[in-house]
Structure formats: structure tokens, C-alpha cells
Design an enzyme around this catalytic site. Structure first.
Site: not given
Ligand code: NAP
Length: 461
Positions: A386-388, A427
Site C-alpha cells: 500500500n504505502d510503497v 502510514a
């Protein structure tokens, strides 16, 4: 005997250095681990024999006891819990240095010849770094384990208090030099070191925790190095320096990957998330895809990049992804993996899992090497990441991850995202990629949905 011990220490140091070298490559990492462990065993046995601290049967009993406990935890701990385990290791390393420094102080301050300058400096450094490492690691452990909120705990004047404590520490350290026989000043050093560890880690938020862990790892090495000077033990100095230096290098790599400066990390109080609409962005409208359609998209692609993330680890989907790879390769589809340096919950998390599923190392491509290829790729399959892959890191200055280098998954012709829901990543922010026109959501547990996709592909062939 002393010469033999020094030779044993030299061999141990060489084994540590070789061990670190091998740890640099996934395929040699096991060898590196074994070499370092043999080096440590040799150093411990040499020390015990030299100081006449234990007989061989006693040593064997200790090795067996420690080995059994280690084996039990190594087998029991889940891969997703390794960062917590590393935090505990770091903490105990710091505590050991801290305890050795204190006992050395009390032993030598009673003696006629007392403590020399090098001794005192090493003791003070060991207390500071060991104490900060111990309590800091415990806070990191509690945060990672969810026993303390992962959100930054901040209050007004936090940095000022840290600075004042550091100044009081320096003053107390000078007083220790002037009155080495007075235990009061050493008690002040102890309390400040322990409190500083807590205060520097509590303001750090979830997304920056990997940096904290590797920084504390480095601290534990530096504390061990200072203890080596206290005990006049060369192998401890070498081992401590290696851990301290490699920890700092890893910290720098992590900082770069998460777009944080090292000064920012050292000052603490980083990783505070910005909430509200500015960070979360507009409402996201998504398009769903079913397993059958997903299988057809794989079948018709000529190039596929898989972006694994934390969800792949949770779902334990690495084995079924290998099956997906085999299906694609049967169809002559170019199939690779894009590895983000902070994907998952620990450095190298994805590499370890994919290696466990016998996926060859040359299929795993680092972010810098693969990022330009996304725009020429037919299909990107995001599995529990997700965040990456969150484009907000590029586009939204209000986002807490703004500036963090990400994988350019959004640039591919089609993106399929496998996750269970619209749940957020580490995050705690929305991902605008999920609403992009080229993005399709494949909802469900990654292992279960990919198993179905593979089943569909098998039927097609
Ligand atoms: P991520 O942003 O944490 O997202 C993981 C996603 O996996 C979630 O959105 C979740 O969505 C999905 N998921 C969870 N269980 C799943 C399942 N069974 N099947 C399918 N999907 C599942 O992960 P990431 O992209 O790998 O990013 C890593 C983050 O962790 C970064 O923010 C990094 O800074 C941080 N971090 C990294 C390290 C490190 O050293 N690598 C250490 C600590 C923290 P659903 O709930 O909707 O399924």
C-alpha cells in the site's frame, strides 16, 4: 594462554567480518549467520577459559540451555513479529553494556588504583548509550507490539527537555570525573540515560519505526564497543564496531527510502502523521475485478511485475505467487518482482519470504533498477502493498509520506491490487492509486484470491 586467547579473538573478528560480508547477499546470508555464530562461540569460550570462569561441562550446559531457548523462539516467532524480536535483542544488548559499565564502576572505584580516564569515559558512554538503547528499545517493542499506541506521543517543549537532560548528563559526567568515589553523580547519569531512551522514542510514529529499530541496533553496537574498552576486550570492540557501523549504514539506507534525514532521526520527534482532508485527499472511486477477469489479464499480458508488501506476509501468499509465476512463465510472460526497501515490516522482509518460496534471487529487482520499467509493463500486480506504491508520496505535499521514494506501479498499463478491503497501510493514509483509471481492485485475502486466479489460469491452459 593470553596469546592463544588473542589468536582466538583474531579468528573470531575475521569470522564476524566475513559473516557481515556474506549477509550482504541473500543467497549467502545463511552462511554469514553461521560464520558469525561460530565466531561468537569461539570468543565466548576463549574468554571463559582465559578468566577461568567456567569448566567445559558448565560451558556445554550453558550453550545447550541458550541454544534450546534460542531455537524455541526462532521457531515460534512469526515472520511478521521479527521487528519486535530485534527490538528486544537490541534492548538486552544495551542493558548488558549498561550493567557491565555500572559493575565495573563500583568494583574499580573501591580499589586503590581506582579508575583511569579511559575507563571513566568508556563507563559514562556505556551508561548513556546502553541506557538509551535499553529503554528506547523497550518502547519500540511495546509500540510495535501494539501495547503502546503507534501514534507519536508528543508534548510541548519535548526537544528542549531532551536537550536540558543531555546538558545535565554532561555536567554530572564532569562531576563523576572530579569525584569518582561519589555514587550520587553516577546515579544521576543512570536515571537520565534511562529517561532519555523513553523520551526520544515516544514521539516517533509508526511509519518511521524501521529507522528507529536499525538506529537502536547501531546504538547497541556502540554500547558494546564502549564496554569493550571498559573490559579491555578487543573482540568486543571489533564486534561492537561492526554492529554500530552496519546499523548506521542500514539507518542511512532506511532514511533515504523513507525520505527522512539522519539529523531528524537523531533528534527524535519525527514521523508525526498529518491527518485531515489535506493528507487524505478526495474521496476515491474504485473499480473491482473478479478472479476470472484477473486470470484473463494475466493470460494476455506479455510483461508482469509483482509488487509484494506487508499483506503478502500476513496472507503467507508467497508460495501461491510462485505458482502464479510458473503459470505466467509457461506462457512466456516476462515475470519479475519489484522490491521496495521498506516493503513489509523489516528490511529484507520480502526477499526472505520470496526466497522461502524458492523464487530465484535474480527475479527480485530493487526499486532503483526497476522503477523506469513500469511504464513499459502490461500488468503490475500489487500484493498486499500500500504505502510503497502510494503516488501521494510524489503528488501531495500535505501527505506524511511526501518525498518518500515509491515504486512507480501507477505508470503501468494496468494495475491489479490484491487486498482484503480499502484498509489503510502502515502510514494510516488513503492511497489515491486505488482510484486511478488503470487500477483494478481484487478484494480478498491474497493467498485465497491468488489461489483462485492460478486455478483459473490452469483451466485456461
Ligand atoms: P502497508 O502500507 O503496511 O500495507 C499493507 C496492506 O496489506 C494493507 O493496506 C492491507 O490492506 C493489506 N493486507 C493485510 N493483510 C492482507 C491479506 N491477508 N491479504 C491481502 N492484503 C492484506 O505495506 P507496504 O506497502 O509493504 O509498506 C510498508 C509500510 O510499513 C511502510 O509504511 C513502511 O514505512 C512501514 N514499515 C516498514 C518496515 C520495514 O523495515 N520494511 C518496518 C516497519 C514499518 P487490507 O487491510 O485492506 O487488506
Amino acid at each position: 594462554m593470553s596469546n592463544l586467547v588473542q589468536i582466538a579473538y583474531l579468528i573470531s573478528s575475521i569470522l564476524f567480518i566475513l559473516g557481515i560480508k556474506f549477509l550482504g547477499k541473500t543467497k549467502d546470508a545463511r552462511k554469514g549467520n553461521v560464520l558469525s555464530a561460530v565466531g561468537m562461540l569461539l570468543a565466548i569460550v576463549a574468554t571463559l577459559v582465559n578468566l577461568n570462569l567456567a569448566t567445559f561441562p558448565e560451558m556445554l550446559a550453558c550453550v545447550l540451555l541458550g541454544g534450546v531457548i534460542g531455537l524455541y523462539y526462532a521457531r515460534k516467532v512469526e515472520m511478521t513479529k521479527i521487528p519486535e524480536m530485534v527490538a528486544l535483542f537490541n534492548g538486552f544488548g544495551g542493558l548488558a553494556s549498561f550493567a557491565v559499565a555500572l559493575s565495573d564502576f563500583f568494583l574499580k572505584s573501591q580499589l586503590i588504583e581506582g579508575l583511569d580516564t579511559v575507563n571513566l569515559i568508556s563507563i559514562i558512554l556505556s551508561i548513556l548509550i546502553g541506557g538509551v538503547t535499553f529503554t528506547g528499545s523497550m518502547v519500540a517493542f511495546l509500540k510495535l507490539d501494539g501495547k503502546v499506541s503507534g501514534q507519536p506521543i508528543t508534548f510541548k517543549g519535548q526537544h528542549l527537555i531532551n536537550l536540558m537532560l543531555l546538558i545535565v548528563f554532561v555536567v554530572a559526567a564532569v562531576l563523576v570525573f572530579l569525584n569518582p568515589g561519589n555514587p550520587l553523580f553516577i546515579a544521576v547519569l543512570v536515571v537520565i540515560a534511562l529517561v532519555l531512551g523513553i523520551l526520544t522514542v515516544i514521539p516517533i510514529g509508526g511509519a518511521d519505526m524501521p529507522v528507529v529499530i536499525s538506529l537502536l541496533n547501531s546504538y547497541s553496537g556502540m554500547a558494546a564497543c564502549a564496554t569493550g574498552f571498559i573490559l579491555n576486550n578487543n573482540v568486543l570492540i571489533v564486534a561492537g564496531s561492526l554492529v554500530g557501523a552496519s546499523g548506521i549504514i542500514l539507518t542511512q539506507i532506511m532514511c533515504k527510502a523513507m525520505n527522512r534525514s539522519l539529523v531528524n532521526v537523531l533528534l527524535g520527534g519525527f514521523g508525526q502523521t498529518v491527518s485531515g482532508p489535506a493528507a487524505d485527499g478526495p474521496q476515491i472511486v474504485i473499480k473491482e475485478v473478479g478472479v476470472e477477469e484477473a486470470a484473463m489479464l494475466f493470460d494476455s499480458a506479455s510483461s508482469v511485475i509483482v509488487v509484494p508488501g506487508y499483506g503478502m506476509a500476513v496472507a503467507q501468499a508467497q508460495h501461491v505467487i510462485r505458482e502464479l509465476m510458473e503459470q505466467c512463465e509457461k506462457r512466456n510472460i516476462d515475470f519479475r518482482f519489484a522490491i521496495h526497501p521498506v516493503a513489509g515490516r523489516m528490511p529484507g522482509h520480502m526477499n526472505v519470504l520470496l526466497a522461502e518460496a524458492n523464487i530465484s534471487y535474480d527475479k527480485l529487482i530493487e526499486m532503483e533498477a526497476i522503477n523506469d520499467d513500469f511504464s513499459n509493463t502490461d500488468l503490475v500486480f500489487v500484493v498486499g502493498a500500500n504505502d510503497v506504491v502510494n503516488p501521494a508520496a510524489r503528488t501531495n505535499p500535505a501527505s506524511p509520506i511526501f518525498g518518500m521514494p515509491i515504486l512507480n506501479a501507477d505508470k503501468a498499463r494496468t494495475v491489479i491490487v490484491s487486498k482484503r478491503s480499502m484498509g489503510k497501510g502502515y502510514a494510516g493514509i488513503e492511497n489515491e492509486l486505488f482510484g486511478y483509471p488503470n487500477c483494478l481492485m481484487l478484494f480478498g485475502d491474497a493467498k485465497q484470491t491468488i489461489t483462485k486466479v492460478v486455478g483459473e489460469m490452469k483451466e485456461m491452459s
